[in-house]
Design an enzyme around this catalytic site. Sequence first.
Site, PDB file in Angstrom:
ATOM      1  N   SER A   1      20.759  53.004  62.111  1.00  0.00           N
ATOM      2  CA  SER A   1      21.664  53.750  61.070  1.00  0.00           C
ATOM      3  C   SER A   1      23.320  54.000  61.414  1.00  0.00           C
ATOM      4  O   SER A   1      24.560  53.595  60.690  1.00  0.00           O
ATOM      5  CB  SER A   1      21.485  54.773  61.009  1.00  0.00           C
TER       6      SER A   1
ATOM      7  N   CYS B   1      14.697  55.224  64.456  1.00  0.00           N
ATOM      8  CA  CYS B   1      15.569  56.620  63.045  1.00  0.00           C
ATOM      9  C   CYS B   1      14.124  56.169  61.801  1.00  0.00           C
ATOM     10  O   CYS B   1      13.028  57.328  61.380  1.00  0.00           O
ATOM     11  CB  CYS B   1      16.282  57.014  62.606  1.00  0.00           C
TER      12      CYS B   1
ATOM     13  N   CYS C   1      12.519  59.432  63.310  1.00  0.00           N
ATOM     14  CA  CYS C   1      13.158  60.949  62.763  1.00  0.00           C
ATOM     15  C   CYS C   1      12.128  60.273  61.051  1.00  0.00           C
ATOM     16  O   CYS C   1      11.312  61.934  60.865  1.00  0.00           O
ATOM     17  CB  CYS C   1      14.568  60.892  61.959  1.00  0.00           C
TER      18      CYS C   1
ATOM     19  N   LYS D   1       8.388  61.161  61.312  1.00  0.00           N
ATOM     20  CA  LYS D   1       7.823  61.672  61.896  1.00  0.00           C
ATOM     21  C   LYS D   1       8.140  62.903  60.489  1.00  0.00           C
ATOM     22  O   LYS D   1       7.154  63.916  60.943  1.00  0.00           O
ATOM     23  CB  LYS D   1       8.794  61.871  63.142  1.00  0.00           C
TER      24      LYS D   1
ATOM     25  N   TYR E   1      18.894  50.729  52.349  1.00  0.00           N
ATOM     26  CA  TYR E   1      19.637  49.337  53.506  1.00  0.00           C
ATOM     27  C   TYR E   1      20.180  48.204  53.379  1.00  0.00           C
ATOM     28  O   TYR E   1      21.163  48.140  53.131  1.00  0.00           O
ATOM     29  CB  TYR E   1      19.331  49.684  55.027  1.00  0.00           C
TER      30      TYR E   1
ATOM     31  N   ALA F   1       7.703  65.271  78.288  1.00  0.00           N
ATOM     32  CA  ALA F   1       7.466  67.501  77.850  1.00  0.00           C
ATOM     33  C   ALA F   1       9.099  67.444  76.888  1.00  0.00           C
ATOM     34  O   ALA F   1       9.248  68.314  76.772  1.00  0.00           O
ATOM     35  CB  ALA F   1       8.293  68.062  79.451  1.00  0.00           C
TER      36      ALA F   1
ATOM     37  N   TYR G   1      11.211  66.449  73.694  1.00  0.00           N
ATOM     38  CA  TYR G   1      10.667  66.884  71.882  1.00  0.00           C
ATOM     39  C   TYR G   1      10.050  65.334  71.242  1.00  0.00           C
ATOM     40  O   TYR G   1       9.425  66.332  70.799  1.00  0.00           O
ATOM     41  CB  TYR G   1      12.516  66.911  70.984  1.00  0.00           C
TER      42      TYR G   1
ATOM     43  N   GLU H   1       6.769  67.516  69.149  1.00  0.00           N
ATOM     44  CA  GLU H   1       6.546  67.034  67.787  1.00  0.00           C
ATOM     45  C   GLU H   1       5.344  66.173  67.093  1.00  0.00           C
ATOM     46  O   GLU H   1       4.749  66.692  66.607  1.00  0.00           O
ATOM     47  CB  GLU H   1       7.672  66.609  67.442  1.00  0.00           C
TER      48      GLU H   1
ATOM     49  N   ARG I   1       5.048  67.584  82.464  1.00  0.00           N
ATOM     50  CA  ARG I   1       5.274  67.472  83.896  1.00  0.00           C
ATOM     51  C   ARG I   1       5.343  69.043  85.211  1.00  0.00           C
ATOM     52  O   ARG I   1       5.134  69.187  86.131  1.00  0.00           O
ATOM     53  CB  ARG I   1       6.206  66.638  84.630  1.00  0.00           C
TER      54      ARG I   1
ATOM     55  N   ARG J   1      12.183  71.738  79.500  1.00  0.00           N
ATOM     56  CA  ARG J   1      12.331  72.761  80.053  1.00  0.00           C
ATOM     57  C   ARG J   1      14.317  73.012  80.393  1.00  0.00           C
ATOM     58  O   ARG J   1      14.605  72.974  80.683  1.00  0.00           O
ATOM     59  CB  ARG J   1      12.180  72.255  81.691  1.00  0.00           C
TER      60      ARG J   1
ATOM     61  N   LYS K   1      19.239  83.473  69.673  1.00  0.00           N
ATOM     62  CA  LYS K   1      20.295  84.095  70.978  1.00  0.00           C
ATOM     63  C   LYS K   1      21.242  83.428  70.397  1.00  0.00           C
ATOM     64  O   LYS K   1      21.460  82.055  70.265  1.00  0.00           O
ATOM     65  CB  LYS K   1      20.000  83.479  72.233  1.00  0.00           C
TER      66      LYS K   1
ATOM     67  N   HIS L   1      20.194  89.027  52.236  1.00  0.00           N
ATOM     68  CA  HIS L   1      18.624  89.706  52.614  1.00  0.00           C
ATOM     69  C   HIS L   1      17.196  89.375  51.353  1.00  0.00           C
ATOM     70  O   HIS L   1      18.111  89.874  50.651  1.00  0.00           O
ATOM     71  CB  HIS L   1      18.803  91.405  53.069  1.00  0.00           C
TER      72      HIS L   1
ATOM     73  N   GLU M   1      19.424  86.186  58.149  1.00  0.00           N
ATOM     74  CA  GLU M   1      20.391  86.953  58.423  1.00  0.00           C
ATOM     75  C   GLU M   1      20.632  87.943  59.400  1.00  0.00           C
ATOM     76  O   GLU M   1      21.072  88.546  60.016  1.00  0.00           O
ATOM     77  CB  GLU M   1      19.711  88.264  57.015  1.00  0.00           C
TER      78      GLU M   1
END
Length: 516
Positions: free
Chosen positions: A63, A91, A96, A99, A149, A225, A227, A231, A248, A254, A447, A494, A499
């Site tokens: 890409s 990808c 991507c 997947k 492509y 461990a 992504y 997935e 691990r 982590r 967060k 809402h 929100e």
Amino acid sequence: QDPETMGLGLVAMSLAVLSANALTIARQTPSRLRAARSYSRRTLLATAASDNHFDYLVIGGGSGGIASARRVAQWGKKAAVVEKSALGGTCVNVGCVPKKVMFNAAMVNEMLHASQHYGFTGVMEGAKFDWNTIKQSRDAYIARLNGIYGNNMANNDVTVISGLAAFSGPNSVQVGDETYTADHITIAVGGRTKMPDIPGIEHCLDSDGFFLLEEQPKRVAVIGAGYIAVELAGIFQALDSETSLFVRGERALRRFDSMLSETLDSEMKKAGMKVVPNSTPASVEKAEDGSLTLKLENGDEHGPFDAIIMAVGRQPLVDPLQLDKAGVTTNEGGYIQVDEFQNTATKGVYALGDVCGNIELTPMAIAAGRRLGDRLFGDHSTSKADYDMVPTVVFSHPTIGTIGLTEEEAKAKHGEDNVRVYKSTFTNLFYGPWQMPPEDKPKTAMKLVCLGAEEKVIGLHTIGMGSDELLQGFGVAMKMGATKADFDSCIAIHPTAAEEMVTMAPWGLKDGPKPQ
């Protein structure tokens, strides 16, 4: 004269002229003939050299490389892409896109199971999932994208050179028996999977091999461990395979914000996945019935499994390039060293995308490729990709969205007293009608990590249903330097999960009590 007589006369005149020319040529001296032949050879060689020389040549048809070459062509320059396999890179072919197709298949199964909580009965009676059916449909879709492509590059007059490229000099590459030169060469070859060097590894699949599976393994182990591991494990689990994830450390992801990794660990286990911490594979054994047993370094054995997927990381695909012939340097991990403008150690040679090891995401490579094209050919001398505040999503179950610094990174960088954190954990309204104890319902956690007196948002993290889709807009706000007050000033939509990002307590009170 009649027309027939005139025609015969013209034919006779033409024959006479041809005879005269032939006589003239026959009288030429040998030196003049040699000169004529030499001139013809020089003309052919010059034409061939011109055909094999480009203003811009990209090694790698992923890409990022394709986006860069097309951008250069749009500036009116002669561009080419060298690719040894299918267009679109990791990808499109083994990353991507396929997947996400499998993620969607898993999500459909989750919705089928959830339908009973909304009054639908008998939905699962007789319902069957056929892995090979979605594989064939997915592969046909990918093949279509490969063609798109190719068509896009043809429409932009980008030359596609099929084969494996290797440098033969600072401004030249060898592809098969042909040598190609360019004023500017960009390396965008991406990476490849890693496999641990353990006995029995030949019985395992890497993450690319996941897409070659013709049938669904009913008992599967995923090792890793990162992504990619979570997935793939999430897809198997949501499609009702008996799934074990071996990590691990204490838990997966982590390096992500602790809220994300802790919540994901809890939700995966709640969904029925077996998560085995502190696990390092030592060997794999295959039984006569084809089943696999995984042995760990601590002596534990797990199995039997129908498939073991190794998703332990990726590494840059630089070995075939013969970088030394171009003077291009790499770091200890094999990644090509570049500056902020994608320049390598060799003038006129550049690198971008996963091969550089800096934010290995497809949209990042696309942005870097386009910016590089603008800088080299579009009179934008300061054009470069911005690697700060890059949003990213993990298509785990549940999904994760994250941008900016983790809470831990922010406090280490700016000091704990200068960082204020806002958090919220709740149950998405989708699970509201479900008749089960509230603590058993899937959770969403969000967060905001804020800096200084103005509370500039320098980190935003979310896990739960819809986290993948809600992140993009907040990413724009953070690129613009949004503060907590800016978030609060936006009236909530809402009822949505998003929100919660603009209503975190204490809402609208910059000097209010510090959240607990």
